[in-house]
Scaffold this active site. Structure first.
Site, PDB file in Angstrom:
ATOM      1  N   PHE A 146       0.859  -1.177   0.000  1.00 12.20           N
ATOM      2  CA  PHE A 146       0.000   0.000   0.000  1.00 12.20           C
ATOM      3  C   PHE A 146       0.895   1.227   0.000  1.00 12.20           C
ATOM      4  CE2 PHE A 146      -2.306   3.561   1.717  1.00 12.20           C
ATOM      5  CZ  PHE A 146      -3.483   3.517   0.995  1.00 12.20           C
ATOM      6  N   ASP A 233       9.646   3.062   1.559  1.00 10.14           N
ATOM      7  CA  ASP A 233       8.442   3.841   1.869  1.00 10.14           C
ATOM      8  C   ASP A 233       8.208   3.757   3.377  1.00 10.14           C
ATOM      9  OD1 ASP A 233       5.946   4.883   2.329  1.00 10.14           O
ATOM     10  OD2 ASP A 233       4.946   3.799   0.706  1.00 10.14           O
ATOM     11  N   LYS A 274       3.142  11.603   6.898  1.00  9.50           N
ATOM     12  CA  LYS A 274       2.359  11.403   8.123  1.00  9.50           C
ATOM     13  C   LYS A 274       2.982  12.100   9.330  1.00  9.50           C
ATOM     14  CE  LYS A 274       0.101   7.118   6.592  1.00  9.50           C
ATOM     15  NZ  LYS A 274      -1.201   7.702   6.248  1.00  9.50           N
TER      16      LYS A 274
END
Length: 426
Positions: A146, A233, A274
């Protein structure tokens, strides 16, 4: 209804249902305040937050240092675009590159934007530095990944709910099983056109799928031996969430920022988002050394809001909090407690089969099918008891509280979780 009138949860949910696109399926809880590890709904009920906005709120809700930096900068200068310099961006770029040990940073806003940026940099590097023929570069990804929901990213997703009826899809990607070094080596050697390997050190949306201890280190070694860029990531796993500054740090025990100890695996390209802002503002970043980042020239990539003064001020404050409050160390300590106590319960459980994770990124696998509503019903019951969590992949519940949580608070939450699971024992 006046915007100043207080509304009920039912009214707020009805408004979203009528006027908003139905692209999410939230728990029926309407929040309007947060502080530290807690959030409150519009009726005033208090909850432990065990999702942390998908790990964006690692530093806790409304951290005063982060909010203060945001307010102070917002009252001075918010946006110039990159058509002009501003007095905060260069300071932030120096700060963040030194913090993570890279030469350069390309600032963006969201995690998906940062992933897209990394893919573009990797391809351009492949054509201009590695000598791959233009339009022939391939990037290896993993099943169950994801990385966002843009058109390019869903092109290499194997989540049919994210993909179906959004084609045609972008070519140039090879997908292999996650945590499979043999498959990676075979894929790297399958073509002279392999440019990079994009991977999550822990697959969050896949259910906190934690790979073998040596997977990241071996994957980097294969990439290095074949002149393939290793792209990490760390949008969800980074910024102290897994008990180290970055998940690629392994079992690093650095006291504050990265000191590149023996367990550290430095990516060629690092993607952050984030918690880079502590959840206060959209901030993401792509970091790389000069040999890679310098392929990007003026006009070839950018964002109107990327690198704006507010984002720069907020990100520096957010990273200060991580170091000043030893959040990686706290996540490491509390994560061990969580997995040990939940693991002991699971030994005799019929409703839960497994707890896994690292630091304070953890998941419990529920003994039912992905199509069942058991995990959802457990989360609904948890909410009734004052703890918010959400299922992923149907039968897995992710637990990721803010890293400012205390041991006493964690043990209170463990009691709530175990007590709730016992109600669902078969």
């Amino acid at each position: 209804m006046s915007v100043l009138e207080k509304m009920s949860s039912a009214e707020a949910i009805a408004l979203e249902d009528k006027y908003g696109a139905h692209n999410y399926h939230p728990l029926p809880v309407v929040l309007n305040r947060g502080e530290g590890v807690y959030v409150w709904d519009v009726e005033g009920k208090k909850y432990y937050d065990f999702l942390s906005a998908y790990s964006a709120v690692n530093q806790g809700h409304c951290h005063p240092k982060i909010v203060g930096a945001m307010v102070e900068q917002a009252q001075t200068l918010t946006l110039t675009s990159r058509a002009f310099y501003n007095d905060k961006l260069g300071v932030y770029e120096k700060y963040v590159t030194e913090y993570f040990g890279f030469d350069k940073v390309l600032p963006m806003n969201t995690g998906a934007e940062a992933v897209e940026t990394a893919l573009k940099i990797c391809r351009k590097w492949a054509y201009e530095k590695k000598g791959i023929n233009e339009n022939e570069a391939q990037i290896i990804v993993c099943d169950g990944n994801f990385h966002g929901r843009t058109t390019t990213i869903i092109s290499f997703s194997n989540d049919e709910n994210a993909r179906k009826n959004f084609g045609p899809y972008t070519a140039g990607f090879i997908s292999i099983p996650y945590d499979d070094i043999d498959a990676l080596e075979k894929a790297v050697n399958s073509s002279k056109n392999i440019a990079g390997f994009l991977v999550e050190p822990i697959q969050g949306e896949a259910g906190v799928y934690t790979p073998s201890e040596d997977f990241i280190k071996k994957a980097k070694a294969i990439c290095e031996a074949n002149n393939v860029l290793f792209i990490a990531d760390e949008v969800q796993t980074g910024i102290a969430r897994t008990g180290s500054l970055l998940a690629v740090c392994g079992n690093c025990s650095c006291e504050n920022k990265c000191e590149k100890q023996a367990t550290y695996t430095q990516p060629d390209i690092l993607i952050l988002g984030k918690a880079l802002s502590g959840g206060a503002y959209p901030v993401s970043a792509v970091l790389a050394n000069d040999a890679i980042m310098n392929v990007i020239k003026p006009g070839q990539h950018g964002s109107t809001f990327g690198g704006n003064p507010v984002a720069a001020a907020v990100a520096m404050a957010a990273l200060d909090v991580v170091s000043d409050e030893n959040l990686a160390q706290n996540a490491r300590k509390l994560g061990n407690i969580f997995r040990e106590e939940i693991g002991n319960y699971i030994k005799t459980s019929t409703i839960a089969t497994l707890v896994r994770g690292k630091g304070l990124l953890n998941a419990i696998v529920i003994n039912d099918t992905e199509e069942s509503e058991t995990a959802w019903n457990i989360c609904m019951r948890l909410a009734e008891k004052g703890l918010l969590a959400k299922p992923t992949h149907g039968n897995i519940i992710r637990f990721a509280p803010p890293l400012v949580m205390t041991e006493a608070q964690l043990k209170d939450c463990i009691a709530i979780i175990i007590g709730t699971l016992k109600e669902f024992e078969k």
